[in-house]
Design an enzyme around this catalytic site. Structure first.
Site, PDB file in Angstrom:
ATOM      1  N   PHE A  97     -18.992  15.206 -25.436  1.00 49.95           N
ATOM      2  CA  PHE A  97     -18.387  14.143 -26.642  1.00 49.95           C
ATOM      3  C   PHE A  97     -18.502  12.954 -26.410  1.00 49.95           C
ATOM      4  O   PHE A  97     -18.619  11.780 -27.179  1.00 49.95           O
ATOM      5  CB  PHE A  97     -17.021  14.777 -27.331  1.00 49.95           C
ATOM      6  CG  PHE A  97     -16.007  14.570 -26.359  1.00 49.95           C
ATOM      7  CD1 PHE A  97     -15.825  15.685 -25.486  1.00 49.95           C
ATOM      8  CD2 PHE A  97     -15.187  13.474 -26.282  1.00 49.95           C
ATOM      9  CE1 PHE A  97     -14.926  15.649 -24.524  1.00 49.95           C
ATOM     10  CE2 PHE A  97     -14.051  13.520 -25.416  1.00 49.95           C
ATOM     11  CZ  PHE A  97     -14.058  14.517 -24.564  1.00 49.95           C
TER      12      PHE A  97
ATOM     13  N   ASP B 126       1.668  20.479 -20.006  1.00 47.05           N
ATOM     14  CA  ASP B 126       0.701  19.382 -20.121  1.00 47.05           C
ATOM     15  C   ASP B 126       1.637  18.566 -21.055  1.00 47.05           C
ATOM     16  O   ASP B 126       1.713  19.034 -22.214  1.00 47.05           O
ATOM     17  CB  ASP B 126      -0.672  19.633 -20.806  1.00 47.05           C
ATOM     18  CG  ASP B 126      -1.345  18.295 -21.117  1.00 47.05           C
ATOM     19  OD1 ASP B 126      -0.598  17.374 -21.174  1.00 47.05           O
ATOM     20  OD2 ASP B 126      -2.471  18.535 -21.398  1.00 47.05           O
TER      21      ASP B 126
ATOM     22  N   PHE C  19      -7.564  21.844 -23.966  1.00 48.50           N
ATOM     23  CA  PHE C  19      -7.856  20.614 -24.034  1.00 48.50           C
ATOM     24  C   PHE C  19      -9.274  20.214 -23.084  1.00 48.50           C
ATOM     25  O   PHE C  19      -9.120  20.886 -22.044  1.00 48.50           O
ATOM     26  CB  PHE C  19      -6.645  19.611 -23.804  1.00 48.50           C
ATOM     27  CG  PHE C  19      -7.171  18.402 -23.963  1.00 48.50           C
ATOM     28  CD1 PHE C  19      -7.308  17.692 -25.446  1.00 48.50           C
ATOM     29  CD2 PHE C  19      -7.468  17.460 -22.972  1.00 48.50           C
ATOM     30  CE1 PHE C  19      -7.765  16.544 -25.496  1.00 48.50           C
ATOM     31  CE2 PHE C  19      -7.819  15.906 -23.231  1.00 48.50           C
ATOM     32  CZ  PHE C  19      -8.128  15.424 -24.541  1.00 48.50           C
ATOM     33  N   THR C  20     -10.048  19.270 -23.578  1.00 45.16           N
ATOM     34  CA  THR C  20     -11.376  19.096 -23.079  1.00 45.16           C
ATOM     35  C   THR C  20     -11.342  18.958 -21.498  1.00 45.16           C
ATOM     36  O   THR C  20     -11.863  19.722 -20.637  1.00 45.16           O
ATOM     37  CB  THR C  20     -11.977  17.820 -23.691  1.00 45.16           C
ATOM     38  OG1 THR C  20     -10.936  16.677 -23.632  1.00 45.16           O
ATOM     39  CG2 THR C  20     -12.323  18.241 -25.110  1.00 45.16           C
TER      40      THR C  20
ATOM     41  N   LYS D  33      -0.164   8.156 -23.252  1.00 47.47           N
ATOM     42  CA  LYS D  33       0.274   8.368 -24.650  1.00 47.47           C
ATOM     43  C   LYS D  33       1.564   8.077 -24.870  1.00 47.47           C
ATOM     44  O   LYS D  33       2.234   7.056 -24.959  1.00 47.47           O
ATOM     45  CB  LYS D  33      -0.206   9.924 -25.033  1.00 47.47           C
ATOM     46  CG  LYS D  33      -1.387  10.160 -25.139  1.00 47.47           C
ATOM     47  CD  LYS D  33      -2.272  10.280 -24.017  1.00 47.47           C
ATOM     48  CE  LYS D  33      -3.711  10.921 -24.247  1.00 47.47           C
ATOM     49  NZ  LYS D  33      -4.573  10.758 -22.733  1.00 47.47           N
TER      50      LYS D  33
ATOM     51  N   TYR E 290       0.816  -1.266  -0.094  1.00 48.60           N
ATOM     52  CA  TYR E 290      -0.087   0.001   0.005  1.00 48.60           C
ATOM     53  C   TYR E 290       0.845   1.291   0.031  1.00 48.60           C
ATOM     54  O   TYR E 290       0.601   2.459  -0.706  1.00 48.60           O
ATOM     55  CB  TYR E 290      -0.986  -0.142   1.472  1.00 48.60           C
ATOM     56  CG  TYR E 290      -1.978   1.226   1.266  1.00 48.60           C
ATOM     57  CD1 TYR E 290      -3.404   0.918   0.280  1.00 48.60           C
ATOM     58  CD2 TYR E 290      -1.584   2.384   1.600  1.00 48.60           C
ATOM     59  CE1 TYR E 290      -4.298   2.014   0.262  1.00 48.60           C
ATOM     60  CE2 TYR E 290      -2.594   3.565   1.564  1.00 48.60           C
ATOM     61  CZ  TYR E 290      -3.797   3.293   0.774  1.00 48.60           C
ATOM     62  OH  TYR E 290      -4.665   4.054   0.750  1.00 48.60           O
TER      63      TYR E 290
ATOM     64  N   ARG F 284     -13.476  15.816 -33.522  1.00 46.40           N
ATOM     65  CA  ARG F 284     -12.686  17.087 -32.642  1.00 46.40           C
ATOM     66  C   ARG F 284     -13.403  18.326 -33.271  1.00 46.40           C
ATOM     67  O   ARG F 284     -12.324  18.967 -33.910  1.00 46.40           O
ATOM     68  CB  ARG F 284     -11.176  16.768 -32.620  1.00 46.40           C
ATOM     69  CG  ARG F 284     -10.626  15.546 -32.233  1.00 46.40           C
ATOM     70  CD  ARG F 284     -10.357  15.485 -30.379  1.00 46.40           C
ATOM     71  NE  ARG F 284     -11.365  15.443 -29.625  1.00 46.40           N
ATOM     72  CZ  ARG F 284     -11.219  15.195 -28.390  1.00 46.40           C
ATOM     73  NH1 ARG F 284     -10.260  14.989 -27.877  1.00 46.40           N
ATOM     74  NH2 ARG F 284     -12.429  15.025 -27.683  1.00 46.40           N
TER      75      ARG F 284
END
Ligand code: PM9
Length: 460
Positions: free
Chosen positions: A452, A218, A127-128, A261, A75, A385
């Site tokens: 979306f 980001d 960005f969303t 990514k 943990y 998009r």
């Protein structure tokens, strides 16, 4: 043949395969109708080639898979946390690490720690999930990307750059105290995977230092951004992707990261910062939303796979093949006269739906309709998009009308072959030949957040 003219090939060979299911046109027509013409609502088993996203869809290496077996599922204080911390220090140079289950977990922490009600948060195109967390924390996002980014035909190689004049005007208007940080995405997803130049970052560092404003990256696709700098920016041709990645981070104060990514894993992310006080606050808050500060919602094995994936992601040969494959598909579509965002970006090809379907208005959701049409043609799943992703203005309740109305053909890393790219290109060409018959859509269900993902449509 000279070395520079020779073809590239993937720097890996395939050890295991996953079989794909072929469907009939009638099955696909039914599947997309049942999914409310939203490719997010399709069952993955009804998809032939999945270009929905490059997020969490990479093929892991044998090293990463063996890393899973080294998971220390304690943990607290798992060995794998310290391995991930080492990788973050080595490849990105940030002092403190807080793991999160994925990128948006880190965005939540950063927004809650740094944004106060009424603050302004500039960024290079929205960005969303990032914008939503900034808004939920009481901030207002303001786009300060250069104008070229909103023009799909402009060939400028660094369309992710910040417009320093726009930022200066914003600081003048609101005062630096209202701007806790600028969020700089490398690369810029919604602009088509467009990179930021090192020159722009250095100038931004000077400007923000003058005003005491932080730069938060980001850094979700930072290695792809670094590759473009290596290829196109003066003075970087001989530097490695790894060295460029570290230099980018050196001009910033911290970063949110979706490891799904660049870092070649199926789940994982983190917040990394240099400031001790921000670290302490975020590492306290993480226990509320994600888990203890040494696992942040991840299993030990996930952290191990991400640590190994980070090292693999900054290898020049990997990046050359990665971007080479995206470019290959882009070249095929260009040859066929398909309108796509140029220059070709890092993680996919973005079709310009406004130019593909000029007979539809933006209110008829052309990119959403085109994504549904490509799926029906071949079972290739893509993503809207455009106006659906952009959502509504929180204050006025009106749709945002983004200049870019795009369908994204996102290429998962190390998953598909050149033959798959040929099949995809042929399908898009076929839909293009029949484009005049494509009808628009009407939205019949609209969820409140990030619509979306779950909105449903009917054919007009
Ligand atoms: N991006 C993508 O498909 C997955 C979710 S939206 C369909 O492009 C950036 C630049 C991203 C991103 C996710 C996140 C959030 C932050 N910044 O998905 O929460 O492209 O790990 O990351 C997606 P998580």
């Amino acid at each position: 043949m000279s070395l520079s003219k020779r073809s590239w090939a993937e720097p890996f060979k395939i050890k295991m395969v996953e079989l794909l299911k072929m469907t009939t046109p009638a099955q696909r027509q039914k599947a997309i109708k049942d999914a409310g013409y939203n490719t997010f609502l399709l069952k993955s088993e009804d998809v032939y080639i999945d270009l929905l996203t490059d997020s969490g869809t990479s093929a892991m290496s044998d090293q990463q898979w063996s890393g899973l077996m080294l998971g220390d599922e304690a943990y607290a204080g798992s060995k794998n946390f310290y391995n991930l911390e080492k990788a973050v220090h080595k490849y990105y140079g940030f002092k403190h690490l807080i793991p999160t289950h994925q990128g948006r977990g880190a965005e939540n922490l950063l927004s809650q720690v740094l944004i106060k009600k009424g603050d302004i948060v500039p960024g290079n195109m929205y960005f969303t999930t990032t914008r939503l967390h900034q808004e939920l924390a009481g901030g207002t996002f303001v786009d300060v990307i250069i104008d070229e980014a909103h023009d799909s035909e402009n060939l400028f190689p660094f369309k992710g750059n910040i417009d320093l004049d726009k930022l200066t005007a914003l600081i003048k208007k609101h005062g630096a105290k209202k701007i806790p940080y600028i969020c700089v995405a490398v690369t810029v997803n919604m602009a088509g995977g467009q990179p930021v130049s090192m020159e722009n970052l250095k100038a931004l560092r000077q400007l923000t230092n003058k005003h005491g404003i932080k730069i938060m990256l980001d850094m979700t696709r930072i290695a792809e951004n670094a590759f473009f700098i290596q290829q196109h920016e003066k003075g970087y041709a001989k530097k490695s992707v790894a060295a460029i990645v570290k230099e980018i981070c050196s001009y910033t104060d911290g970063a949110t990261f979706s490891g799904k990514k660049d870092a070649l894993v199926n789940i994982g992310g983190f917040l990394a910062v240099n400031d001790q006080a921000i670290f302490e606050e975020a590492s306290n808050l993480v226990v509320v939303y994600e888990g203890l500060h040494t696992y942040g919602g991840l299993a030990g094995r996930d952290m191990e796979a991400m640590a190994i994936g980070i090292a693999e992601s900054v290898q020049d040969e990997h990046m050359k093949a990665r971007i080479g494959q995206v470019q290959y598909l882009g070249d095929k579509l260009l040859e066929a006269g398909i309108p796509i965002v140029l220059p070709v970006g890092g993680h996919g090809i973005f079709i310009d739906a406004k130019r593909f379907l000029p007979h539809l208005t933006q209110d008829q959701f052309p990119a959403q309709a085109l994504a549904a049409e490509i799926y029906t043609d071949s079972g290739v799943r893509t993503m809207e998009r455009g106006i659906v992703s952009a959502g509504r203005n929180k204050k006025t309740g009106n749709h945002y009308y983004p200049k870019l109305e795009l369908v994204r053909l996102t290429i998962p890393r190390r998953v598909y072959t050149q033959a798959h790219m040929d099949v995809i290109a042929e399908s898009v060409e076929h839909v293009f030949e029949n484009r005049k018959k494509i009808k628009g859509l009407k939205m019949i269900y609209e969820p409140k957040y990030l619509r979306f993902f779950q909105a449903r449509f009917q054919k007009l």
